[in-house]
Design a protein around this motif. Structure first.
Motif, PDB file in Angstrom:
ATOM      1  N   PRO A  79      21.257 -20.448  -5.691  1.00 15.56           N
ATOM      2  CA  PRO A  79      21.098 -19.528  -6.888  1.00 15.56           C
ATOM      3  C   PRO A  79      22.365 -19.069  -7.345  1.00 15.56           C
ATOM      4  O   PRO A  79      23.289 -18.648  -6.306  1.00 15.56           O
ATOM      5  CB  PRO A  79      20.181 -18.695  -6.329  1.00 15.56           C
ATOM      6  N   PRO A 101      15.985 -17.270 -10.286  1.00 13.64           N
ATOM      7  CA  PRO A 101      15.390 -17.985  -9.207  1.00 13.64           C
ATOM      8  C   PRO A 101      14.230 -17.572  -8.699  1.00 13.64           C
ATOM      9  O   PRO A 101      13.571 -18.186  -7.644  1.00 13.64           O
ATOM     10  CB  PRO A 101      16.560 -17.997  -8.118  1.00 13.64           C
ATOM     11  N   GLY A 160      12.462 -12.976  -4.362  1.00 14.55           N
ATOM     12  CA  GLY A 160      13.008 -13.066  -3.173  1.00 14.55           C
ATOM     13  C   GLY A 160      14.150 -12.427  -2.678  1.00 14.55           C
ATOM     14  O   GLY A 160      14.556 -11.465  -3.393  1.00 14.55           O
ATOM     15  N   THR A 161      14.652 -12.513  -1.739  1.00  9.91           N
ATOM     16  CA  THR A 161      15.973 -11.962  -0.962  1.00  9.91           C
ATOM     17  C   THR A 161      17.041 -12.926  -1.185  1.00  9.91           C
ATOM     18  O   THR A 161      16.904 -14.123  -0.848  1.00  9.91           O
ATOM     19  CB  THR A 161      15.628 -11.520   0.335  1.00  9.91           C
ATOM     20  N   TYR A 162      18.200 -12.626  -1.621  1.00 14.90           N
ATOM     21  CA  TYR A 162      19.466 -13.781  -1.856  1.00 14.90           C
ATOM     22  C   TYR A 162      20.599 -12.783  -1.058  1.00 14.90           C
ATOM     23  O   TYR A 162      20.741 -11.777  -1.314  1.00 14.90           O
ATOM     24  CB  TYR A 162      19.360 -13.885  -3.183  1.00 14.90           C
ATOM     25  N   LEU A 170      19.399 -12.759 -11.740  1.00 16.57           N
ATOM     26  CA  LEU A 170      20.221 -12.705 -10.611  1.00 16.57           C
ATOM     27  C   LEU A 170      21.457 -12.197 -10.926  1.00 16.57           C
ATOM     28  O   LEU A 170      22.153 -12.684 -11.739  1.00 16.57           O
ATOM     29  CB  LEU A 170      20.478 -13.995  -9.748  1.00 16.57           C
ATOM     30  N   ASN A 222      22.626 -17.462  -1.377  1.00 12.17           N
ATOM     31  CA  ASN A 222      21.564 -18.161  -0.792  1.00 12.17           C
ATOM     32  C   ASN A 222      20.448 -17.522  -0.549  1.00 12.17           C
ATOM     33  O   ASN A 222      20.412 -16.266  -0.286  1.00 12.17           O
ATOM     34  CB  ASN A 222      22.081 -18.684   0.688  1.00 12.17           C
ATOM     35  N   LYS A 223      19.218 -18.270  -0.963  1.00 13.77           N
ATOM     36  CA  LYS A 223      17.929 -17.519  -0.693  1.00 13.77           C
ATOM     37  C   LYS A 223      17.507 -17.294   0.843  1.00 13.77           C
ATOM     38  O   LYS A 223      17.565 -18.298   1.473  1.00 13.77           O
ATOM     39  CB  LYS A 223      16.709 -18.426  -1.416  1.00 13.77           C
TER      40      LYS A 223
END
Ligand SMILES: [Zn+2]
Length: 46
Positions: free
Chosen positions: A2, A8, A11-13, A31, A43-44
């Motif tokens: 991402p 994306p 979630g947590t990136y 993002l 990165n996820k």
């Protein structure tokens, strides 16, 4: 991976440059650049 400007999904990136965590809590969120180093690659992690 991402990158800044993508949507994306929820979630947590994690910034690949400095490790800063950015959390997106909505599937329509874009993002952002890393708030710490202005990096654009993530990165996820969750
Ligand atoms: Zn960073």
């Amino acid at each position: 991976m991402p990158t800044t400007g993508e949507k994306p999904g929820k979630g947590t990136y994690k910034c690949t440059n400095c490790g800063q965590i950015v959390v997106l809590d909505d599937s329509t969120d874009t993002l952002p650049p890393c708030p710490k180093c202005s990096g654009t690659d993530f990165n996820k992690v969750g």
